[in-house]
Design a protein around this motif. Sequence first.
Motif, PDB file in Angstrom:
ATOM      1  N   ALA A  47      15.590   4.085 -19.586  1.00 14.89           N
ATOM      2  CA  ALA A  47      16.062   4.163 -18.074  1.00 14.89           C
ATOM      3  C   ALA A  47      16.051   2.941 -17.303  1.00 14.89           C
ATOM      4  N   ILE A  48      15.249   2.064 -17.751  1.00 12.62           N
ATOM      5  CA  ILE A  48      14.716   1.015 -17.119  1.00 12.62           C
ATOM      6  C   ILE A  48      15.984  -0.045 -17.560  1.00 12.62           C
ATOM      7  N   PHE A  49      16.295  -0.037 -18.796  1.00  7.93           N
ATOM      8  CA  PHE A  49      16.958  -1.010 -19.261  1.00  7.93           C
ATOM      9  C   PHE A  49      18.536  -0.760 -18.851  1.00  7.93           C
ATOM     10  N   THR A  50      18.958   0.306 -18.265  1.00  8.88           N
ATOM     11  CA  THR A  50      20.199   0.651 -17.713  1.00  8.88           C
ATOM     12  C   THR A  50      20.166   0.846 -16.323  1.00  8.88           C
ATOM     13  N   LEU A  51      18.992   0.330 -15.643  1.00  8.54           N
ATOM     14  CA  LEU A  51      18.756   0.712 -14.448  1.00  8.54           C
ATOM     15  C   LEU A  51      19.497  -0.637 -13.515  1.00  8.54           C
ATOM     16  N   LYS A  52      20.393  -0.328 -12.509  1.00  9.80           N
ATOM     17  CA  LYS A  52      20.968  -1.325 -11.659  1.00  9.80           C
ATOM     18  C   LYS A  52      19.675  -2.140 -11.090  1.00  9.80           C
ATOM     19  N   SER A  53      19.456  -3.558 -11.384  1.00  8.95           N
ATOM     20  CA  SER A  53      18.510  -4.441 -10.925  1.00  8.95           C
ATOM     21  C   SER A  53      18.769  -5.464 -10.428  1.00  8.95           C
ATOM     22  N   PRO A  54      18.040  -6.208  -9.400  1.00 10.23           N
ATOM     23  CA  PRO A  54      18.253  -7.499  -9.227  1.00 10.23           C
ATOM     24  C   PRO A  54      18.694  -8.587 -10.283  1.00 10.23           C
ATOM     25  N   ALA A  55      18.058  -8.218 -11.404  1.00 11.05           N
ATOM     26  CA  ALA A  55      18.326  -9.360 -12.541  1.00 11.05           C
ATOM     27  C   ALA A  55      18.036  -8.221 -13.623  1.00 11.05           C
ATOM     28  N   THR A  56      18.898  -8.706 -14.822  1.00 13.41           N
ATOM     29  CA  THR A  56      18.895  -8.026 -16.225  1.00 13.41           C
ATOM     30  C   THR A  56      17.613  -8.462 -16.813  1.00 13.41           C
ATOM     31  N   ILE A  57      16.918  -7.296 -17.498  1.00 12.44           N
ATOM     32  CA  ILE A  57      15.713  -7.692 -18.137  1.00 12.44           C
ATOM     33  C   ILE A  57      16.111  -7.389 -19.594  1.00 12.44           C
ATOM     34  N   ALA A  79       0.895  -1.181   0.091  1.00 11.03           N
ATOM     35  CA  ALA A  79       0.251  -0.042   0.106  1.00 11.03           C
ATOM     36  C   ALA A  79       0.976   1.031   0.081  1.00 11.03           C
ATOM     37  N   PRO A  80       0.662   2.253  -0.808  1.00 11.57           N
ATOM     38  CA  PRO A  80       1.321   3.494  -0.933  1.00 11.57           C
ATOM     39  C   PRO A  80       1.217   4.183   0.674  1.00 11.57           C
ATOM     40  N   LEU A  81       2.324   4.759   0.969  1.00 10.11           N
ATOM     41  CA  LEU A  81       2.539   5.339   2.099  1.00 10.11           C
ATOM     42  C   LEU A  81       2.022   6.982   1.726  1.00 10.11           C
ATOM     43  N   LYS A  82       2.041   7.576   3.003  1.00 17.28           N
ATOM     44  CA  LYS A  82       1.647   9.273   2.535  1.00 17.28           C
ATOM     45  C   LYS A  82       2.796   9.991   2.158  1.00 17.28           C
ATOM     46  N   LEU A  83       3.126   9.937   0.768  1.00 11.99           N
ATOM     47  CA  LEU A  83       4.109  10.781   0.104  1.00 11.99           C
ATOM     48  C   LEU A  83       3.544  11.861  -0.723  1.00 11.99           C
ATOM     49  N   GLU A  84       4.169  13.029  -0.956  1.00  9.61           N
ATOM     50  CA  GLU A  84       3.754  14.019  -1.686  1.00  9.61           C
ATOM     51  C   GLU A  84       3.121  13.536  -3.201  1.00  9.61           C
ATOM     52  N   ASN A  85       2.109  13.473  -3.177  1.00  8.28           N
ATOM     53  CA  ASN A  85       1.558  13.143  -4.829  1.00  8.28           C
ATOM     54  C   ASN A  85       1.909  11.589  -4.830  1.00  8.28           C
ATOM     55  N   ASN A  86       2.082  10.866  -3.697  1.00  7.46           N
ATOM     56  CA  ASN A  86       2.535   9.410  -3.786  1.00  7.46           C
ATOM     57  C   ASN A  86       3.619   9.108  -4.921  1.00  7.46           C
ATOM     58  N   SER A  87       4.544  10.138  -5.399  1.00 12.04           N
ATOM     59  CA  SER A  87       5.376   9.845  -6.461  1.00 12.04           C
ATOM     60  C   SER A  87       6.814   9.406  -6.105  1.00 12.04           C
ATOM     61  N   PHE A  88       7.304   8.691  -6.621  1.00 14.41           N
ATOM     62  CA  PHE A  88       8.904   8.106  -6.527  1.00 14.41           C
ATOM     63  C   PHE A  88       9.579   7.743  -7.770  1.00 14.41           C
ATOM     64  N   ARG A  89      10.731   7.590  -7.801  1.00 12.57           N
ATOM     65  CA  ARG A  89      11.515   7.134  -8.963  1.00 12.57           C
ATOM     66  C   ARG A  89      12.323   5.956  -8.496  1.00 12.57           C
ATOM     67  N   LEU A  90      12.590   4.993  -9.366  1.00 13.82           N
ATOM     68  CA  LEU A  90      13.340   3.928  -8.928  1.00 13.82           C
ATOM     69  C   LEU A  90      14.612   4.241  -9.171  1.00 13.82           C
ATOM     70  N   SER A  91      15.125   5.235  -9.700  1.00 14.36           N
ATOM     71  CA  SER A  91      16.381   5.786  -9.350  1.00 14.36           C
ATOM     72  C   SER A  91      16.616   7.241 -10.013  1.00 14.36           C
ATOM     73  N   GLU A  92      17.427   7.923 -10.082  1.00 11.30           N
ATOM     74  CA  GLU A  92      17.466   9.282 -10.292  1.00 11.30           C
ATOM     75  C   GLU A  92      17.158   9.561 -11.760  1.00 11.30           C
ATOM     76  N   PHE A  93      17.537   8.705 -12.560  1.00 14.95           N
ATOM     77  CA  PHE A  93      17.267   8.546 -13.969  1.00 14.95           C
ATOM     78  C   PHE A  93      16.097   8.137 -14.702  1.00 14.95           C
ATOM     79  N   THR A  94      15.175   7.517 -13.765  1.00 11.70           N
ATOM     80  CA  THR A  94      13.878   7.024 -14.139  1.00 11.70           C
ATOM     81  C   THR A  94      12.941   8.044 -14.242  1.00 11.70           C
ATOM     82  N   PRO A  95      11.858   7.967 -15.054  1.00  9.21           N
ATOM     83  CA  PRO A  95      10.876   8.854 -14.771  1.00  9.21           C
ATOM     84  C   PRO A  95       9.922   8.556 -13.505  1.00  9.21           C
ATOM     85  N   PRO A  96       9.167   9.581 -12.957  1.00 13.52           N
ATOM     86  CA  PRO A  96       8.395   9.513 -11.764  1.00 13.52           C
ATOM     87  C   PRO A  96       7.215   8.409 -11.829  1.00 13.52           C
ATOM     88  N   MET A  97       7.005   7.792 -10.872  1.00 12.45           N
ATOM     89  CA  MET A  97       5.971   7.006 -10.858  1.00 12.45           C
ATOM     90  C   MET A  97       4.837   7.271  -9.722  1.00 12.45           C
TER      91      MET A  97
END
Length: 452
Positions: free
Chosen positions: A215-225, A149-167
């Motif tokens: 940005a997703i395909f260059t993201l450091k992730s637990p697995a390569t997609i 469940a989303p926690l109380k963030l401003e606009n509930n917005s976050f980024r997976l990294s500084e280079f990825t678009p907001p979600m």
Amino acid sequence: MELAYCLIDRGFAVTFVNTEHNHRRVVAAAAGAGGVQAPGSRARRLRLVAVADGMGDGDDRDNLVRLNAVMEEAIPPQLEPILDGAGGEGQLGKVTCVVVDVGMSWALDAVKRRGLPGAALWAASAAVLAVLLGAQKLIRDGVIDDDGAPLKLENNSFRLSEFTPPMDATFLAWNFMGNRDAERMVFHYLTSSARAAAAKADILLCNSFVELEPAIFTLKSPATILPIGPLRTGQRFAHQVEVVGHFWQTNDDTCLSFLDEQPYGSVVYVAFGSLTIMSPGQLKELALGLEASGHPFLWVVRPGLAGNLPTSFLDATMGQGKGIVVEWAPQEQVLAHPAVGCFVTHCGWNSTVESIRNGVPMLCWPYFTDQFTNQIYICDIWRIGLKMVQTCGEGIVTKEIMVERLKELLLDEGIKERVQRLMEFAETNMSEEGESTRNLNAVVELMTRPMS
């Protein structure tokens, strides 16, 4: 099914395992189109196999939470003989490699016990898969709680990294189902399935391409997609008789004959996938909006739902040739037709990718799960479509809103130019030297290596 044909084109024989419920639907739809007994060499290297899903005849298979839980118990024992080459009549030989849906990553246990190479295919966007794989970090960072469940963030917005678009955490794949218990269960199911696929599969595949989600395909992730899209769908089957995986028989001749008679870029194509449900009141308003728009339209209304449409609407539009309503359509062929000017869509990932690879702008009307994330991509990041409504929960979308949005979309030359550019990237990726093609060839090499 499309990935199966890509592998067949590269020399594989494919056993396509589906649940009995979906197998019956696919076979019936193909039989209606003359596809099951296709004589071509490709068809001879495709075998359709059905396994029981563990649900009773009267059980609700739209309850995806229960369905997935039951399948995890019922299906694995049925896979064992298939993997060992003892799967009954028509067996194409002993299995040498396996591709599973990420949502069925539990099937990889039997694959790994046999030392077979295994890949996992994710049928939605790479961004959604990256979120699932990074869910524990989102919990640690205070974006979501332990149950997603989303926690109380401003606009509930976050980024997976500084280079990825907001979600927006409110609209993550599990967070817009209208039932918190179901959302919690889906969150744990999706995240555990994704983690298991990353841990057990030799490679994770996604029907996307680099320019869509750089940005997703260059993201450091637990697995390569690995992007292998856009996978070709119905368009390449236009002059071939093959099983293409539809659940309902398509009205090919009706749809294409109608489109052939319409001016370039004038037709509004409307389709909301295989699960979206609209209230009778909203269906009526949508019908009136299409009629009032003045544009010819092709509207897919799934079997059993057309009875909710106003009789006056059907009589007027069908009688005057302004539009047609069909139960199912050959979507790739429709989107590839030059008469189609825009696509009113639920924003399912397959529909999104098909629209892009045919250069068709989208009017977005998401329903649940990842469709809201896809809408953000379409409207805010790629800017190749418009939102039907700006915020959720606005009640009935009126015919006036629809007319206004359609007019705005069809007149927006910037949107048309941007979707054309993405279409060109899609074609480049599918070319012989394209990155997605090279990735798919690398998968083939991995899957055909001798076992150690």
